[in-house]
Design an enzyme around this catalytic site. Structure first.
Site, PDB file in Angstrom:
ATOM      1  N   THR A 204      23.339  14.501   8.257  1.00 59.13           N
ATOM      2  CA  THR A 204      23.653  15.834   7.737  1.00 59.13           C
ATOM      3  C   THR A 204      22.923  16.922   8.494  1.00 59.13           C
ATOM      4  O   THR A 204      23.477  17.995   8.752  1.00 59.13           O
ATOM      5  CB  THR A 204      23.296  15.910   6.240  1.00 59.13           C
ATOM      6  OG1 THR A 204      24.142  15.025   5.511  1.00 59.13           O
ATOM      7  CG2 THR A 204      23.477  17.320   5.704  1.00 59.13           C
TER       8      THR A 204
ATOM      9  N   SER B 227      24.836   8.705   8.483  1.00 58.47           N
ATOM     10  CA  SER B 227      24.012   7.527   8.190  1.00 58.47           C
ATOM     11  C   SER B 227      24.759   6.474   7.381  1.00 58.47           C
ATOM     12  O   SER B 227      24.338   5.313   7.337  1.00 58.47           O
ATOM     13  CB  SER B 227      22.721   7.919   7.469  1.00 58.47           C
ATOM     14  OG  SER B 227      22.953   8.291   6.131  1.00 58.47           O
TER      15      SER B 227
ATOM     16  N   THR C   3      20.530  11.167   5.307  1.00 58.50           N
ATOM     17  CA  THR C   3      19.750  10.801   4.122  1.00 58.50           C
ATOM     18  C   THR C   3      20.297   9.595   3.369  1.00 58.50           C
ATOM     19  O   THR C   3      19.544   8.899   2.682  1.00 58.50           O
ATOM     20  CB  THR C   3      19.674  11.987   3.142  1.00 58.50           C
ATOM     21  OG1 THR C   3      20.993  12.370   2.738  1.00 58.50           O
ATOM     22  CG2 THR C   3      18.967  13.176   3.784  1.00 58.50           C
ATOM     23  N   ASP C   4      21.593   9.309   3.488  1.00 57.38           N
ATOM     24  CA  ASP C   4      22.190   8.299   2.613  1.00 57.38           C
ATOM     25  C   ASP C   4      21.616   6.905   2.819  1.00 57.38           C
ATOM     26  O   ASP C   4      21.465   6.146   1.852  1.00 57.38           O
ATOM     27  CB  ASP C   4      23.711   8.276   2.788  1.00 57.38           C
ATOM     28  CG  ASP C   4      24.391   9.467   2.133  1.00 57.38           C
ATOM     29  OD1 ASP C   4      23.698  10.186   1.375  1.00 57.38           O
ATOM     30  OD2 ASP C   4      25.584   9.690   2.369  1.00 57.38           O
TER      31      ASP C   4
END
Length: 332
Positions: A14, A54, A85-86
């Site tokens: 992101t 990710s 972040t995932d």
């Protein structure tokens, strides 16, 4: 005076995303990320090694990141990795196991909002990561929203809030205050007992199962028949598993007898699993289930993948789950 040398490895996520016809997708490179921060008091080298959301990060990408860090580690005072972040917690946990005894800080960060958006959290997280990389505290860490967390303790707990990550069952090792980035020395593991060795081979044929009432234990047999070599089960509460009607405990025991490690953890995010307290846990323990104690699910599954990748058999896997390798578990 010579400036400290840092390396930035950009992988997408992101933080580097831009709008497209199909939604946000990685578009900015590392140099574009850094340009938003202005002048910085260190010598920075930038390498773009991946360009992925990710959710598309796979074990092969973990191996590439770990290999790059390992090869570059002695040329820099610290390394920062930008990442989506995932799956950041999975990557942070796996890198912790692959790069044990790393001599420098390896700091993983990202953002909830792309860096080119007004009021993004990206700039603050990047500055935090660079600050942590300059501290000379060795290890793999996640830097997010004013906190520095052990990589193998970090979990994404919120989908949109800037406070997206928490350090589960272990405090953040450092936080941002009016005094700057303040570390807690009693939480650090700065002692290095042997040289770092890259241990990047992993076993991908594993499974992470969340138990629910009505789950058919026979499905585990099907998974093993199709090549599954290890299983982590998120049990109830302290790690309990049912043995009435749908006898999961019996199936677990049978698989363990076949040499398939089965790790029991809890669906509860905080505190530990303890198979000794209730009958539903003791029955599983008697059948050979391996306790994950207070490890996160992300850390438990990556540790299992890593252990099997090192060629460990069932006995060795049991033994390694009773060891704290990188600060991933609290053992009494």
């Amino acid at each position: 005076m010579t400036q400290p040398k840092l390396l930035l490895l950009s992988t997408g996520g992101t933080i580097a995303s831009v709008a497209s016809d199909s939604g946000l997708a990685p578009g900015a490179n590392g140099a574009e990320l850094v340009r938003t921060l202005g002048e910085m008091p260190f010598d920075l080298t930038i390498k773009d090694i991946l360009h992925l959301d990710s959710s598309n990060i796979q074990p092969e990408d973990w191996q590439l990141i770990a290999k790059t860090v390992y090869e570059e580690r002695l040329h820099y005072d610290g390394i920062v990795i930008t990442h989506g972040t995932d799956t950041m917690a999975y990557t942070a946990s796996m890198l912790s196991f692959m790069l044990q005894q790393i001599e420098i800080p390896v700091i993983i960060t990202g953002s909830q909002v792309p860096i080119n958006v007004v009021l993004s959290d990206a700039q603050d997280n990047l500055r935090l990561a660079f600050s942590a990389a300059l501290t000379k505290h060795p290890g793999v860490f996640v830097a997010f929203d004013g906190k520095i967390m052990r990589g193998a303790r970090s979990v994404k707990v919120r989908t949109t809030d800037f406070n997206a990550f928490e350090s589960v069952n272990f405090p953040p090792v450092a936080t941002v205050t009016s005094d700057g980035l303040v570390y807690r020395p009693e939480l650090m593991r700065d002692e290095l007992t042997k040289p770092c060795q890259l241990q990047a081979t992993v076993e991908t044929q594993v499974a992470l199962i969340k138990l629910f009432p009505g789950f058919d234990p026979q499905m585990l047999y099907s998974m093993v028949e199709h090549g599954c070599r290890g299983i982590v089960i998120e049990g109830y509460g302290l790690g309990g598993m049912n043995f009435i009607r749908r006898n999961l405990v019996a199936v677990v025991g049978d698989l363990i007898a076949q040499g398939i490690p089965v790790v029991a953890t809890s669906q509860c995010l905080y505190e530990r699993s303890d198979l000794t307290k209730y009958e539903v846990g003791r029955e599983a323990l008697l059948k050979g289930a391996i306790s994950a104690h207070d490890m996160t699910s992300e850390s438990a599954i990556t540790k299992l993948m890593w252990a099997l990748g090192q060629g460990m058999d069932l006995a060795a896997v049991k033994q390694v789950f009773e060891q704290d390798l990188v600060g991933e578990v609290t053992l009494n």
